[in-house]
Design an enzyme around this catalytic site. Structure first.
Site, short mmCIF file in Angstrom:
data_model
loop_
_atom_site.label_atom_id
_atom_site.label_comp_id
_atom_site.label_asym_id
_atom_site.label_seq_id
_atom_site.Cartn_x
_atom_site.Cartn_y
_atom_site.Cartn_z
N GLU A 109 -17.78 4.23 32.36
CA GLU A 109 -16.37 4.99 30.75
C GLU A 109 -15.11 4.40 32.36
OE1 GLU A 109 -17.26 9.08 28.90
OE2 GLU A 109 -18.16 9.09 30.52
N GLU A 129 -25.79 10.22 30.97
CA GLU A 129 -25.99 11.76 30.47
C GLU A 129 -26.82 11.84 29.69
OE1 GLU A 129 -21.65 9.65 31.11
OE2 GLU A 129 -23.71 9.35 30.32
#
Length: 274
Positions: A109, A129
């Protein structure tokens, strides 16, 4: 480092063993980003790592686990990540990332907030995740599809797999792949080239290109933040984070080897872009 029209700021992530994005590291990083925004002498930013084989393995699992189940703690976490990633993403100066190793979870990210990425041929990228009962919570579900398109992005988001550098180059996640010993020099060379161009034109090109790619990014980020918060407040994520924390032992970053995360094979042929 200086270019014809100004300086190149080099920031080095140095939080071994996995360069995890702890709250303290993110706060210090945010301070630097805020200073660069108003510094007319800084024309390009280069982001790199001091930890061999790791760009950053992402968020600190211990801190996430501590916040799981508490709405106030989750809100404090997402507020900080929103501030840092949003500030880096909207810097007027171009940001070049030099990646040699793993960029996973929050590390990916962070990479998505950079404009250009030079990676080593041993680097791997992913959003694991989902294997922890979560989704990316710092912009990954929104910025990844904008960078690589919805098909490749959903493949990474849904499976949690880590992809090698040649695949990342093919889908447009990185701009150039080279040998590990050349990554930082190539990134600095690219930054120097940008620093030698007309500053106002470079900033305008970045602003216009970004505007074309994310007309509704703020709405998407708000939706992602709600989903991430709901998941982190639930039992599934708390249990998986606890199990992950117990298994990871601290000496080696666990994200790349997390249970259920597939690592795609690296092609024998190195691909070089640009």
């Amino acid at each position: 480092m200086s270019g014809a029209n100004g300086a190149v700021a080099v920031v080095t992530l140095d939080n071994p063993p996995a360069n995890t994005l702890t709250r303290d590291l993110m706060c210090r990083f945010l301070d630097h980003v805020d200073k660069w925004r108003d510094d007319e002498n800084i024309v390009v930013v280069v982001l790199t790592s001091a930890v061999p084989g790791i760009f950053t393995a992402g968020g600190d699992v211990g801190e996430l686990l501590a916040s799981a189940g508490s709405a106030d703690a989750v809100a404090a976490h997402t507020e900080l990540t929103d501030m840092l990633f949003g500030a880096l993403d909207t810097l007027p100066q171009p940001v070049v990332a030099a990646v040699d190793g793993v960029a996973a979870g929050g590390g990916l990210e962070l990479l998505l907030c950079c404009d250009l990425v030079v990676a080593s041929d041993r680097s791997r990228f992913g959003t694991p995740e989902v294997t922890l009962g979560l989704i990316p919570g710092a912009g990954g579900t929104q910025r990844l599809p904008r960078r690589v398109g919805p098909g490749p992005a959903l493949d990474m988001l849904l499976t949690g797999r880590l992809v090698p550098a040649d695949h990342a180059l093919t889908i447009g996640l990185v701009n150039e792949v080279t040998a590990p010993q050349h990554v930082k020099d190539r990134a600095l060379s690219l930054a120097g080239r940008l620093a030698g161009l007309p500053r106002t034109a470079v900033r305008a090109a970045k602003a216009a290109g970004r505007a074309a790619a994310d007309p509704s990014l703020s709405d998407g980020l708000a939706f992602e933040r709600k989903l991430f918060t709901d998941l982190l407040l639930g039992d599934e994520a708390r249990n998986r984070l606890a199990a992950f924390s117990r298994a990871s032992a601290s000496d080696t970053p666990a994200f790349p080897e997390a249970e259920g995360v597939e690592v795609l094979p690296q092609s024998s042929a190195a691909s070089v872009g640009i």
